[in-house]
Every structure is written in structure tokens, then in C-alpha cells.
Design an enzyme around this catalytic site. Structure first.
Site, mmCIF file in Angstrom:
data_model
loop_
_atom_site.group_PDB
_atom_site.id
_atom_site.type_symbol
_atom_site.label_atom_id
_atom_site.label_comp_id
_atom_site.label_asym_id
_atom_site.label_seq_id
_atom_site.Cartn_x
_atom_site.Cartn_y
_atom_site.Cartn_z
ATOM 1 N N GLU A 398 0.805 -1.219 0.000
ATOM 2 C CA GLU A 398 0.000 0.000 0.000
ATOM 3 C C GLU A 398 0.839 1.271 0.000
ATOM 4 O OE1 GLU A 398 -2.688 -3.256 1.448
ATOM 5 O OE2 GLU A 398 -0.610 -2.646 1.842
ATOM 6 N N GLN A 420 -8.145 -2.307 -0.489
ATOM 7 C CA GLN A 420 -9.056 -3.448 -0.525
ATOM 8 C C GLN A 420 -10.047 -3.368 0.637
ATOM 9 O OE1 GLN A 420 -7.590 -7.719 -0.238
ATOM 10 N NE2 GLN A 420 -7.917 -7.473 -2.447
ATOM 11 N N ALA A 422 -10.573 -0.535 4.124
ATOM 12 C CA ALA A 422 -10.055 0.691 4.729
ATOM 13 C C ALA A 422 -9.046 0.382 5.829
ATOM 14 C CB ALA A 422 -11.211 1.526 5.292
ATOM 15 N N HIS A 465 -11.217 -5.991 9.200
ATOM 16 C CA HIS A 465 -11.950 -5.714 7.964
ATOM 17 C C HIS A 465 -13.221 -4.912 8.232
ATOM 18 C CE1 HIS A 465 -9.478 -9.240 6.973
ATOM 19 N NE2 HIS A 465 -9.555 -8.864 5.711
#
Length: 659
Positions: A398, A420, A422, A465
Site C-alpha cells: 500500500e 481493498q 479501509a 476488515h
């Protein structure tokens, strides 16, 4: 020291000598000024001039170069006016950062130089992005980026090399291996014989170059640049050299053995080259004195210009106005009245697709975004329409990808980066908050980057997630933060975000992707930033929220028809529609702020404080804040329901209503 002239003409040989002499003489003058307290800090590149000068002279003026703080020779070789450099180091207005940053922490599009930030590593990824733009435009150019041996331990170094290798980017990665990272010797920094050997792990070429031999540096880099222009690819260069002075002057060099200092002192790149030129009859002592006299005069004249310039001054409005690049925020209405019912996820996809047609140099990057269409299928079907050059799968790195997006922007392109989830933005946090956010304020360069942030709980995805981490970014000046709750808003605000020349964090609640539908214009349109949407009007109480909180509030207000509320959907958190909040509170006298994020330090806290400061006399009750529990997001359904604030909001709403 051996010098191989090859086919270099005498004028080039003299040009390289003068190119090294000038930064050396400037440095010697700066060290005097430092002792006199006329500049605040200095990072010396004495003994390393051959690298900066040799690399820069091998590049074309149209090719970007990303130097470090010991690369004065880069700036002088690009013929930057000395008075501007001197003004920069004194924090004067005619420098490059309006007094907002120091030393070599600046860039200039005029001279195709992009300066470092103190975190070092991200500029390697920025070079990737600059080179990617050149490659996509089929421009036969090289991008050169510098780093030190210390920074090769940073993750950004490895990420950037990997991205450059996978994408075959025309980047020269230049390591100045000068023996020490501040006081830490190389044997305590890495355990390989040569840093150039690391290239093997990334499948790229490497070279080891004597960094104190100007002819070797120039000739080899020139040769490699010509090869890269013919066949684009990354190459790692390790320049063996030494730092003859402290990391910065205050740190000194007591930690360096005297024998080592003496050994490298005898390898001085200027003294040795000068002797060679004299012995070859190319240079005379008389000519040396003429050059030194001319350079000294130039230095003194330009120093006077910098010293005579008034100390910089500013105003609050000037400082605030430079945080963001000015944007018209032009509102574009749909060309027809035709609408179709779209899910939240489809509205995002449609807006992104229409923006790709509208901006032919918009690049989408992210994990699995190409053929797979992204984990939420936002970009499904994009590859046949736009190709893999514009819809780019990325490695899992990232930080390098955010930095590459910055590089694309520097080179005149736009970028949309999909996180993909936050939650994963933490791996790219540094370049967002320290590069993208600060770059316009620092040196008037903008970051034309949108980072899409699938976020939020309620779907049983657990601690890694499910976060809604907008408060990480609303705190950082220079970023814009958008958080829509409906398909119509999502499409229009995404289009606005892509048009905006500033960095935008665009939050998309995963729980809304396929659960919320709405009639949405088929045509392209935009919506303004900083304008809340008033979903319900009433006189009893003001409810302020955003994202999934909007839907919880609508449901709960629907269950309590006795509560006549103003319901504000903020839509954007930075900029924030303060006026709408204040006007509503002045009307109702009561405020409750709902956020999905954990309560402490969140957006609700700032809104509550702002209302207390600006609307205190209108309040009939304490301001209420409601958020999730102060825990990570749990996985089990019952635990997650207890974590989320929906039910606590209902109790707090009724309590405030009855106050």
C-alpha cells in the site's frame, strides 16, 4: 584513482569539474554561515559531489530527478538560481516553500526536481509513479531517485523496487552508500556484502559504481540512461562513497575511526579529478583560480540578494488558503432526467467508469482490481473497456502504491487507489499523511489522488476488515474526507473527488454496498463538497450523522414519530458543513451526533466542541455524542451488535428529547 576518458570531449571534462566545484564551494560557505548562525542546519555532501553531478549531467532536463539532502550538486547542475537556494535555506519568500520547509525538502516543476521528505522511503515510490506516467505516455524518459544505505532498510525501498520490477518502470534507483546512517555503520545496518545484490531478489539489474570517480559515474549512468530509454526497465545503482562530515553538522564525526577518515579523504572526488585534469594538460592552475574566483563572486552576489530580502511574513488567511490547491468545485448536472435504480455499489462503479471516460489519463490501482474486478466487483468489466495499462493490479504494498499515485500526479496524471479494505490503509498511512496531505502547503504541488476506502462493520468481518477510520484523516490538514450514505450521493461525490486536484479519502460503507438502492441519474454529474443533506426537518432536536449512521437514524426516528427532528447527513467530513449544523442547532436547541467509529477522538467530539463554542447560548441541553464501544470490532454477531452504537443511539435520543 584511475580515470577513463573514453570519447568524452574536453569541454565535457571541464564541465564535470566545474559542476563539482560549485556545490563544494557553496557548502564551504554554508558551513561558515552555519557557525555564524545565519542558517539553521546543514547536511553536508562534501566528498559525494561526483554522484549528484554525474547522475544529473547524464539525465535530460525533461527527466525528473528525486534527490536527498546531500545532493546539492543536483540543484546546481540543473542551474537553479543560487539566490533562490540561499533564500530557501533562510526561510525567505523567494525560496521554494514560502518559509514552510527547510533545506532540500522541496520540489520544483520548473527544474524537474522533486525533493525528499524526512521519512526518506516514500520518494522511491513517487519515482515509480513519475516513471509510470512517462511509460503510459510512451515517452522515452528516465526517472532517477536517490536514497542512502540507511533507508534501504525501510519497507518503502523494497516495495518500490518490487513495483518497478513488476511494471518494468524506467527508474534509476541510486543508493549513496556513504558508510554511516547517522552514527550507525553499515555492518550494523545490513548483512550482505553489497546492497546492489538486493536487486537479484527483485529480478532487476544492478551496478556497483565508484561514487568518488566523476568519469565513472557520468559515463556509466549516461550509458544506462540511453539503454533504459531504448528499453524501459529499472536498474539499481550502488555508489560506493563516504560521508566526510556529520549526519548534520551538530552530530560531528567522532564515531568514525581516524584511519577511515584519512583513507577516504585521499579519495576526494574533486582534488583527484583536478590533479588528473592538470596532469593531462586540460586544466591549469590559472584556470582553476579563475573558476574559483568566478564561482565565489556568484555565491557572494546571490547571498547578498538573499540576505537583503526581508524576513518572510504571512497572514492566517494566506496560510490556510495554501493547504489545498484552489478548486472551482464546478457542479455538473446530468444532461437528461433519465434515472435508474442502482445499489450503492453500482453507483460507485458507474461514477468511476464515467470518470475514466471523462479523464483519459486517470489510472486505477489496487489489489485485484483488473480482471477480477476488485473484491467488491466495483471495477468488474473495466479491463475490456480501458485496458490493463489504466486498470492496474498492484502487489500488496500500500505504501508504494500511494506514493506512486503521488508520482502520477506530479507528472500530470490522476490516480484512484482502491484500498481493498479501509483497515489496510495503515500500511500506506505515512505517504498519505506526510506526503499527499502536506505537499501543496510545502511547495505548491498538488496530489491529484483519490483513495477509495471500503469500510465499516455490521457484516461480521472482525477486527481487521470492519473499521471506519475516518478520524485518522480528518485530523490531518491537507486531506479531504468524503463519506456518502446513499447511491446518488456516492456517484456524484466520487465524480467530484476525482475532479478535485487535492487528495481525497473516499469512504464507502461495505454494509451499504448491496443493501441500499436509489434512483440515480444515468448521466455523469457531480455534487458539491462541504454541503450536508437535510433528510428530515423538525424543531425538537438536531441529529447529525453520516455513513451507516444515517440509515440507523432514519429507522429509529421512524420508530419515534413523537420526536420531530432535523436529520443532517454530513456527506463530507472535510470540508464540513458547519453552517448547516449551527443553523439547525440554533433552531432546535438540542444536538445529538452519531458516528459508527469509536467515540473518543472522533468526528462527533469535534462537532460537539464546535457547537459548544459557537452555539452555547442556543442550547437547551448538553450535546450528546454516540459511538461504538472503545474496543476493536468483534466478529461474533451478538458481540458486534453490542459494539455498534445503533441501540445506544436510540436510548440517547429519547433521553435528550425528554431533557
Amino acid at each position: 584513482m584511475r580515470y577513463h576518458v573514453g570519447d568524452l570531449e574536453q569541454q565535457k571534462l571541464l564541465d564535470l569539474y566545474t559542476g563539482m566545484l560549485k556545490p563544494r564551494m557553496i557548502e564551504e560557505k554554508m558551513l561558515i554561515l552555519l557557525r555564524q548562525g545565519k542558517i539553521s542546519k546543514w547536511f553536508s555532501g562534501i566528498g559525494q559531489e561526483a554522484i549528484s553531478v554525474g547522475v544529473t549531467k547524464a539525465l535530460k532536463e525533461s527527466e525528473y530527478i528525486l534527490p536527498m539532502h546531500r545532493n546539492l550538486g543536483v540543484f546546481t547542475s540543473r542551474d537553479i538560481p543560487l539566490h533562490r537556494l540561499f533564500a530557501q535555506w533562510q526561510g525567505k519568500a523567494s525560496g521554494f516553500t514560502k518559509g514552510r520547509d527547510r533545506s532540500f525538502h522541496f520540489g520544483t516543476q520548473e527544474y524537474k526536481i522533486v525533493g525528499m521528505i524526512s521519512h526518506l522511503g516514500p520518494q522511491l515510490g513517487v519515482a515509480d509513479g513519475i516513471a509510470l506516467a512517462d511509460m503510459l505516455r510512451r515517452k522515452k524518459r528516465v526517472t532517477a531517485v536517490f536514497t542512502g544505505e540507511g533507508a534501504t532498510s525501510e519497507g518503502d525501498f523494497h516495495e518500490a523496487l518490487n513495483v518497478a520490477s513488476v511494471w518494468n518502470l524506467p527508474v534509476l534507483f541510486c543508493i549513496e552508500n556513504n558508510g554511516y546512517g547517522l552514527s550507525t555503520p553499515t555492518n550494523e545496518q545490513y548483512n550482505c556484502e553489497h546492497l546492489a545484490d538486493r536487486a537479484k531478489g527483485y529480478g532487476i539489474e544492478s551496478r556497483i559504481i565508484d561514487g568518488n570517480n566523476i568519469l565513472e559515474v557520468y559515463s556509466k549512468v549516461d550509458e544506462l540512461c540511453k539503454a533504459i530509454r531504448r528499453r524501459p526497465r529499472p536498474i539499481l545503482l550502488e555508489f560506493k562513497t563516504f560521508r566526510m562530515r556529520g549526519h548534520e553538522e551538530a552530530s560531528g564525526t567522532k564515531y568514525v575511526p581516524d584511519k577511515l577518515m584519512k583513507e577516504w579523504g585521499e579519495k576526494d572526488p574533486i582534488a583527484n579529478y583536478e590533479t588528473f585534469l592538470v596532469n593531462e594538460g586540460i586544466l591549469t592552475q590559472e584556470r582553476i583560480e579563475e573558476l574559483k574566483s568566478s564561482i565565489s563572486e556568484e555565491i557572494n552576489e546571490n547571498l547578498k540578494l538573499a540576505f537583503d530580502e526581508d524576513a518572510i511574513s504571512s497572514t492566517e488567511s494566506k496560510e490556510l488558503s495554501d493547504v489545498y490547491k484552489a478548486s472551482e468545485n464546478q457542479i455538473i448536472k446530468p444532461e437528461s432526467d433519465h434515472k435508474e435504480e442502482l445499489r450503492f455499489v453500482d453507483a460507485i462503479s458507474q461514477g468511476l467508469e464515467q470518470s475514466m471516460y471523462r479523464h483519459n489519463e486517470l489510472i486505477i490501482m489496487g489489489q485485484d482490481v483488473a480482471d477480477y474486478g476488485g473484491v467488491f466487483k466495483i471495477t468488474e468489466g473495466f479491463v475490456p473497456k480501458f485496458g490493463k495499462r489504466r486498470v492496474r493490479n498492484t502487489p500488496i504494498c500500500e505504501s508504494a502504491i500511494v506514493s506512486a499515485a503521488m508520482g502520477l500526479s506530479i507528472n500530470g496524471m490522476k490516480a484512484v487507489v482502491e484500498m481493498q479494505f479501509a483497515d489496510f490503509v495503515s500500511s500506506g498511512f505515512n505517504p498519505i499523511v506526510n506526503y499527499l496531505a502536506k505537499v501543496h502547503y510545502r511547495w505548491n504541488e498538488n496530489a491529484d489522488v483519490v483513495i477509495r476506502m471500503p469500510c465499516g462493520g455490521g457484516v461480521g468481518a472482525g477486527p481487521f476488515h470492519s473499521q471506519t477510520n475516518e478520524a485518522w484523516f480528518t485530523k490531518t490538514p491537507g486531506l479531504k474526507v468524503v463519506y456518502p450514505a446513499f447511491p446518488y450521493d456516492a456517484k456524484g461525490l466520487l465524480n467530484t473527488a476525482i475532479n478535485d486536484p487535492n487528495p481525497v479519502l473516499f469512504f464507502e460503507h461495505k454494509g451499504l454496498y448491496r443493501s441500499v438502492k436509489e434512483e440515480v441519474p444515468v448521466d455523469y454529474y457531480t455534487l458539491p463538497f462541504g454541503k450536508a443533506s437535510v433528510l428530515k426537518e423538525g424543531n425538537d432536536i438536531t441529529v447529525v450523522t453520516y455513513g451507516a449512521g444515517v440509515h440507523w437514524a432514519l429507522e429509529i426516528l421512524g420508530n419515534h414519530p413523537e420526536i420531530n427532528a432535523d436529520l443532517l447527513d454530513l456527506r463530507t467530513l472535510q470540508p464540513l458543513d458547519e453552517e448547516a449544523i449551527y443553523n439547525s442547532v440554533k433552531k432546535t436547541g438540542k444536538l445529538i451526533v452519531l458516528q459508527e467509529d469509536t467515540l473518543f477522538g472522533g468526528v462527533a467530539s469535534d462537532i460537539a466542541a464546535m457547537v459548544m463554542e459557537n452555539c452555547f447560548e442556543y442550547l437547551d441541553a448538553p450535546v450528546k455524542r454516540v459511538g461504538s464501544l472503545e474496543t476493536p470490532v468483534p466478529f461474533a454477531k451478538s458481540l458486534e451488535e453490542n459494539y455498534l452504537p445503533k441501540h445506544r443511539f436510540e436510548s440517547a435520543l429519547v433521553e435528550l428529547y425528554q431533557y
